[in-house]
Design an enzyme around this catalytic site. Structure first.
Site, PDB file in Angstrom:
ATOM      1  N   GLU A  10       0.833  -1.216   0.000  1.00 36.91           N
ATOM      2  CA  GLU A  10       0.000   0.000   0.000  1.00 36.91           C
ATOM      3  C   GLU A  10       0.861   1.257   0.000  1.00 36.91           C
ATOM      4  OE1 GLU A  10      -2.733   1.509  -0.203  1.00 36.91           O
ATOM      5  OE2 GLU A  10      -4.387   0.100   0.088  1.00 36.91           O
ATOM      6  N   ARG A  93      -7.540   0.995  13.133  1.00 36.19           N
ATOM      7  CA  ARG A  93      -6.163   1.287  12.759  1.00 36.19           C
ATOM      8  C   ARG A  93      -6.164   2.343  11.666  1.00 36.19           C
ATOM      9  NH1 ARG A  93      -5.121  -0.301   7.597  1.00 36.19           N
ATOM     10  NH2 ARG A  93      -5.928  -2.289   6.827  1.00 36.19           N
ATOM     11  N   GLU A 113     -11.513  -5.998  10.327  1.00 37.85           N
ATOM     12  CA  GLU A 113     -12.518  -7.064  10.273  1.00 37.85           C
ATOM     13  C   GLU A 113     -12.441  -7.909  11.537  1.00 37.85           C
ATOM     14  OE1 GLU A 113     -13.037  -7.910   5.509  1.00 37.85           O
ATOM     15  OE2 GLU A 113     -11.810  -9.267   6.671  1.00 37.85           O
ATOM     16  N   ASN A 146      -9.704   6.095   2.780  1.00 37.55           N
ATOM     17  CA  ASN A 146      -8.733   5.548   1.830  1.00 37.55           C
ATOM     18  C   ASN A 146      -8.137   6.635   0.949  1.00 37.55           C
ATOM     19  OD1 ASN A 146      -7.239   3.347   0.794  1.00 37.55           O
ATOM     20  ND2 ASN A 146      -9.008   2.015   0.983  1.00 37.55           N
ATOM     21  N   ASP A 196      -9.678   2.036  -3.855  1.00 38.82           N
ATOM     22  CA  ASP A 196      -8.670   1.952  -2.792  1.00 38.82           C
ATOM     23  C   ASP A 196      -7.797   3.202  -2.848  1.00 38.82           C
ATOM     24  OD1 ASP A 196      -6.768   1.088  -0.900  1.00 38.82           O
ATOM     25  OD2 ASP A 196      -6.915  -0.997  -1.519  1.00 38.82           O
TER      26      ASP A 196
END
Length: 291
Positions: A10, A93, A113, A146, A196
């Site tokens: 990422e 987070r 999750e 995001n 994303d």
């Protein structure tokens, strides 16, 4: 270009002064740096999932890990906490982040999750860390804060909340760093899956990585229309940035976490980093955190 696989690659950032691509592997809790000259990946392990990394003016990096902002000294590997946030949300987070045109670091949070596909809704927020280490909350009740970037004239802030399947545009005050007046810019098509990471090019168009859609798409913020699609050889495409000596190459991160064993067997490139050339458009250099 980077064969070393990331569980959740990422936040790619081109670092001109090092002639290198900096990025994170969120789930491996690592900040990484790849040199296209030596083809070597170096990494620094941190003590929590690290959602984003950005360049500091004075060298090293500012990172958002766990629910805190911190500085990372690359040479000593020392992580210095600036501020802890959301201590009342142990399941949250930090996720994606980027520095604005005035050297402030914007980064947002999300709920992890609790089971595959199950997460508490509207637990995320978007924060701005100022160079004096003060923090303001810009947005609340987000699902997965995001991709983010700013228009070339610095009057608009673009942001993705992934579970809205959309890109939103906000008015942006470059003097105060405040955002306001959200409006829908683009809603993703079914085959594009979920938005994303995101970056802007030198023509002011947005590039959005489509996780589970195996592509990056180019959007014109003026018209709200998709104008280009580039498909990539693996589905979990997470983020993108421009880099290289003249910012004419696009670097794209991906992930293998979230793919079952049968799918992984068919996806040999999952988690690798790709370079797209020949786009005919350049990017712009990253901003530095001003402290």
């Amino acid at each position: 270009v980077v064969k070393e696989k990331n569980r959740m690659g990422e936040c790619p950032v081109w670092e001109e002064r090092e002639n290198a691509l900096v990025y994170v592997d969120i789930n491996s809790q690592k900040v990484c740096r790849w040199s296209p000259v030596t083809n070597e990946v170096q990494s620094v392990s941190v003590d929590a999932r690290v959602g984003s990394v950005a360049l500091r003016q004075c060298g090293g990096y500012v990172i958002a890990l766990g629910t805190r902002f911190a500085f990372l000294d690359w040479d000593t590997q020392a992580v210095t906490t600036i501020l802890e946030l959301e201590q009342d949300k142990p399941n949250n987070r930090f996720n994606d982040g980027k520095v604005d045109p005035k050297g402030r670091f914007f980064a947002g949070t999300m709920a992890e999750e609790t089971a595959p596909g199950v997460r508490a809704r509207r637990q995320g927020a978007l924060y701005t860390l100022f160079p004096d280490h003060s923090v303001i909350k810009q947005l609340d009740q987000l699902d997965i804060s995001n991709g983010l970037d700013w228009s070339l004239d610095h009057r608009t802030f673009f942001h993705i909340d992934s579970l809205s399947y959309a890109v939103h545009a906000f008015s942006y005050d470059v003097h105060t760093g405040k955002i306001a007046c959200p409006k829908l810019l683009y809603h993703l098509e079914k085959e594009e899956q979920m938005p994303d990471g995101m970056c802007i090019d030198a023509e002011g168009k947005l590039w959005v990585a489509c996780i589970d859609g195996g592509r990056v798409i180019r959007i014109d913020p003026e018209t709200g229309k998709r104008i280009q699609t580039v498909r990539l050889p693996t589905p979990r495409i997470t983020s993108c940035c421009f880099g290289g000596k003249d910012y004419s190459e696009m670097y794209v991160t991906s992930a293998y976490d979230g793919l079952d064993e049968a799918t992984l067997a068919k996806e040999p490139h999952a988690g690798e980093i790709f370079k797209i050339t020949g786009l005919g458009v350049k990017g712009i250099p990253q901003n530095f955190f001003a402290a």
